[in-house]
Design a protein around this motif. Structure first.
Motif, mmCIF file in Angstrom:
data_model
loop_
_atom_site.group_PDB
_atom_site.id
_atom_site.type_symbol
_atom_site.label_atom_id
_atom_site.label_comp_id
_atom_site.label_asym_id
_atom_site.label_seq_id
_atom_site.Cartn_x
_atom_site.Cartn_y
_atom_site.Cartn_z
ATOM 1 N N ASP A 104 35.311 -0.204 -46.456
ATOM 2 C CA ASP A 104 35.807 -0.805 -47.693
ATOM 3 C C ASP A 104 36.128 0.238 -48.756
ATOM 4 O O ASP A 104 36.225 -0.088 -49.947
ATOM 5 C CB ASP A 104 34.831 -1.867 -48.225
ATOM 6 C CG ASP A 104 33.373 -1.458 -48.147
ATOM 7 O OD1 ASP A 104 33.063 -0.430 -47.516
ATOM 8 O OD2 ASP A 104 32.531 -2.169 -48.718
ATOM 9 N N GLY A 105 36.306 1.485 -48.349
ATOM 10 C CA GLY A 105 36.866 2.492 -49.242
ATOM 11 C C GLY A 105 35.916 3.163 -50.204
ATOM 12 O O GLY A 105 36.361 3.760 -51.189
ATOM 13 N N VAL A 106 34.612 3.148 -49.933
ATOM 14 C CA VAL A 106 33.636 3.786 -50.810
ATOM 15 C C VAL A 106 33.299 5.174 -50.257
ATOM 16 O O VAL A 106 32.973 5.301 -49.072
ATOM 17 C CB VAL A 106 32.354 2.937 -50.929
ATOM 18 C CG1 VAL A 106 31.345 3.631 -51.846
ATOM 19 C CG2 VAL A 106 32.685 1.548 -51.443
ATOM 20 N N PRO A 107 33.348 6.221 -51.094
ATOM 21 C CA PRO A 107 32.967 7.560 -50.618
ATOM 22 C C PRO A 107 31.473 7.627 -50.321
ATOM 23 O O PRO A 107 30.649 7.354 -51.200
ATOM 24 C CB PRO A 107 33.335 8.480 -51.797
ATOM 25 C CG PRO A 107 34.239 7.679 -52.664
ATOM 26 C CD PRO A 107 33.833 6.253 -52.481
ATOM 27 N N VAL A 108 31.134 7.997 -49.078
ATOM 28 C CA VAL A 108 29.748 8.106 -48.656
ATOM 29 C C VAL A 108 29.492 9.528 -48.155
ATOM 30 O O VAL A 108 30.398 10.206 -47.672
ATOM 31 C CB VAL A 108 29.397 7.073 -47.560
ATOM 32 C CG1 VAL A 108 29.396 5.677 -48.138
ATOM 33 C CG2 VAL A 108 30.367 7.165 -46.374
ATOM 34 N N ARG A 163 30.618 10.057 -36.428
ATOM 35 C CA ARG A 163 29.857 8.981 -35.813
ATOM 36 C C ARG A 163 28.434 8.958 -36.370
ATOM 37 O O ARG A 163 27.938 9.947 -36.906
ATOM 38 C CB ARG A 163 29.832 9.134 -34.290
ATOM 39 C CG ARG A 163 31.215 8.940 -33.661
ATOM 40 C CD ARG A 163 31.127 8.918 -32.145
ATOM 41 N NE ARG A 163 30.330 7.804 -31.647
ATOM 42 C CZ ARG A 163 30.798 6.567 -31.448
ATOM 43 N NH1 ARG A 163 32.064 6.284 -31.714
ATOM 44 N NH2 ARG A 163 29.997 5.613 -30.980
ATOM 45 N N LEU A 164 27.766 7.836 -36.195
ATOM 46 C CA LEU A 164 26.480 7.596 -36.848
ATOM 47 C C LEU A 164 25.263 7.996 -36.024
ATOM 48 O O LEU A 164 24.163 8.144 -36.567
ATOM 49 C CB LEU A 164 26.361 6.108 -37.199
ATOM 50 C CG LEU A 164 27.344 5.586 -38.242
ATOM 51 C CD1 LEU A 164 27.426 4.065 -38.179
ATOM 52 C CD2 LEU A 164 26.938 6.048 -39.629
ATOM 53 N N GLU A 165 25.439 8.206 -34.727
ATOM 54 C CA GLU A 165 24.289 8.306 -33.837
ATOM 55 C C GLU A 165 23.326 9.441 -34.151
ATOM 56 O O GLU A 165 22.100 9.264 -34.070
ATOM 57 C CB GLU A 165 24.763 8.437 -32.382
ATOM 58 C CG GLU A 165 25.274 7.145 -31.775
ATOM 59 C CD GLU A 165 26.743 6.872 -32.075
ATOM 60 O OE1 GLU A 165 27.296 5.923 -31.498
ATOM 61 O OE2 GLU A 165 27.331 7.612 -32.907
ATOM 62 N N VAL A 203 31.708 6.039 -38.755
ATOM 63 C CA VAL A 203 31.400 5.757 -40.163
ATOM 64 C C VAL A 203 32.469 4.850 -40.762
ATOM 65 O O VAL A 203 32.164 3.865 -41.439
ATOM 66 C CB VAL A 203 31.315 7.080 -40.971
ATOM 67 C CG1 VAL A 203 31.174 6.787 -42.466
ATOM 68 C CG2 VAL A 203 30.173 7.941 -40.486
ATOM 69 N N ARG A 204 33.725 5.165 -40.511
ATOM 70 C CA ARG A 204 34.837 4.455 -41.154
ATOM 71 C C ARG A 204 34.972 2.999 -40.697
ATOM 72 O O ARG A 204 35.703 2.224 -41.315
ATOM 73 C CB ARG A 204 36.142 5.196 -40.883
ATOM 74 C CG ARG A 204 36.566 5.240 -39.423
ATOM 75 C CD ARG A 204 37.911 5.899 -39.265
ATOM 76 N NE ARG A 204 38.300 6.008 -37.863
ATOM 77 C CZ ARG A 204 39.510 6.350 -37.462
ATOM 78 N NH1 ARG A 204 40.440 6.622 -38.364
ATOM 79 N NH2 ARG A 204 39.784 6.433 -36.181
ATOM 80 N N LEU A 213 30.212 -0.452 -46.703
ATOM 81 C CA LEU A 213 29.109 0.196 -47.404
ATOM 82 C C LEU A 213 27.814 -0.577 -47.198
ATOM 83 O O LEU A 213 26.753 0.015 -46.965
ATOM 84 C CB LEU A 213 29.416 0.319 -48.894
ATOM 85 C CG LEU A 213 28.289 0.937 -49.731
ATOM 86 C CD1 LEU A 213 28.015 2.370 -49.299
ATOM 87 C CD2 LEU A 213 28.625 0.878 -51.222
ATOM 88 N N ALA A 214 27.888 -1.902 -47.277
ATOM 89 C CA ALA A 214 26.684 -2.718 -47.100
ATOM 90 C C ALA A 214 26.056 -2.478 -45.726
ATOM 91 O O ALA A 214 24.826 -2.393 -45.591
ATOM 92 C CB ALA A 214 27.029 -4.193 -47.281
ATOM 93 N N GLU A 215 26.886 -2.350 -44.716
ATOM 94 C CA GLU A 215 26.381 -2.099 -43.358
ATOM 95 C C GLU A 215 25.771 -0.705 -43.250
ATOM 96 O O GLU A 215 24.718 -0.527 -42.635
ATOM 97 C CB GLU A 215 27.515 -2.270 -42.353
ATOM 98 C CG GLU A 215 27.989 -3.706 -42.207
ATOM 99 C CD GLU A 215 29.283 -3.824 -41.433
ATOM 100 O OE1 GLU A 215 29.565 -4.952 -40.948
ATOM 101 O OE2 GLU A 215 30.025 -2.825 -41.310
#
Length: 254
Positions: free
Chosen positions: A44-48, A54-56, A65-66, A70-72
């Motif tokens: 949803d376009g939020v800079p993190v 990848r998240l692993e 990640v993309r 953000l909530a997830e």
């Protein structure tokens, strides 16, 4: 030793990289004047702030990640992989990091992207920075030249830097064409001749990632302006104390 100490992804040898815990711990070290971090965009376009695409590796999540909102992303544990005491650490947003660090350290903000993976990343990061920070307190860097060009299209005067793990013969030309006055380069490629060339072009050099006090001392000896990026900020103190010890020994009466 006056070389600036840069905490790579925060104090990442002790705390989980790119988390608020790592940034807070880095800021508690007097020698740390800069923090390096990585930025991507949520679905949803939020800079993190996270390094891998990848998240692993650094969370208990999976996938890109993309592909997550953000909530997830905020539901994921970004600390347990490092140590049980960091369980519950979350992936921070860029704005959270900007609020935490403002007025305490400067930031090296890497745009983590390849090709057109994040077409809006540069503009979104610039928007957050302009609302919170002055350009003298940060530099926007990337391996991806397109990302640096996007920064200049949005705001030509913002400080940018190329990240590279090589030393091509036309490096000065590349930096000039990109409008960069900052070079983030793998430490094996930092030489006296490179520093001389970059200094003549008024380009600041950061050497990464140095996790040896011996290598840190050797690179620092080339020029006091070279920024030393490390996962282990305590090594800056170790390198500095050894340098001072040698100085005192050499100056003591025989």
């Amino acid at each position: 030793m006056d070389n600036p100490c840069v905490a790579h992804r925060g104090y990442s040898s002790l705390a989980p990289e790119n988390t608020m815990a790592a940034f807070q711990l880095a800021m508690e070290q007097k020698q740390v004047s800069w923090i390096e971090l990585d930025v991507q965009l949520s679905r949803d376009g939020v800079p993190v702030v996270i390094h891998d695409f990848r998240l692993e590796r650094t969370t208990n999540g999976s996938g890109n990640v993309r592909d997550h909102t953000l909530a997830e992303l905020k539901k994921l544990d970004a600390g347990s992989w490092k140590s049980k005491k960091f369980a519950g650490e979350r992936i921070p947003t860029l704005m959270e990091v900007l609020k935490l660090t403002k007025g305490k350290v400067k930031l090296n903000i890497e745009l983590k992207t390849v090709g057109n993976m994040y077409p809006d990343l540069a503009a979104t990061v610039i928007e957050k920075l302009q609302n919170a920070w002055k350009p003298r307190d940060y530099v926007i860097t990337s391996f991806e030249k397109k990302a640096l060009q996007q920064v200049k299209r949005v705001h030509p005067d913002l400080p940018t830097g190329l990240i590279i793990n090589a030393s091509p013969a036309d490096l000065s030309r590349q930096l000039e064409e990109l409008g960069c006055h900052f070079l983030s380069i793998g430490f094996p490629y930092v030489t006296k001749s490179l520093i001389k060339e970059m200094t003549s072009k008024n380009i600041t050099v950061m050497a990464w990632t140095i996790d040896s006090s011996r290598i840190m001392r050797n690179i620092a000896a080339l020029d006091p302006s070279i920024m030393l990026c490390t996962n282990r900020p305590e090594l800056w103190n170790k390198a500095n104390s050894r340098k001072l010890s040698k100085l005192f020994k050499s100056s003591s009466p025989k």
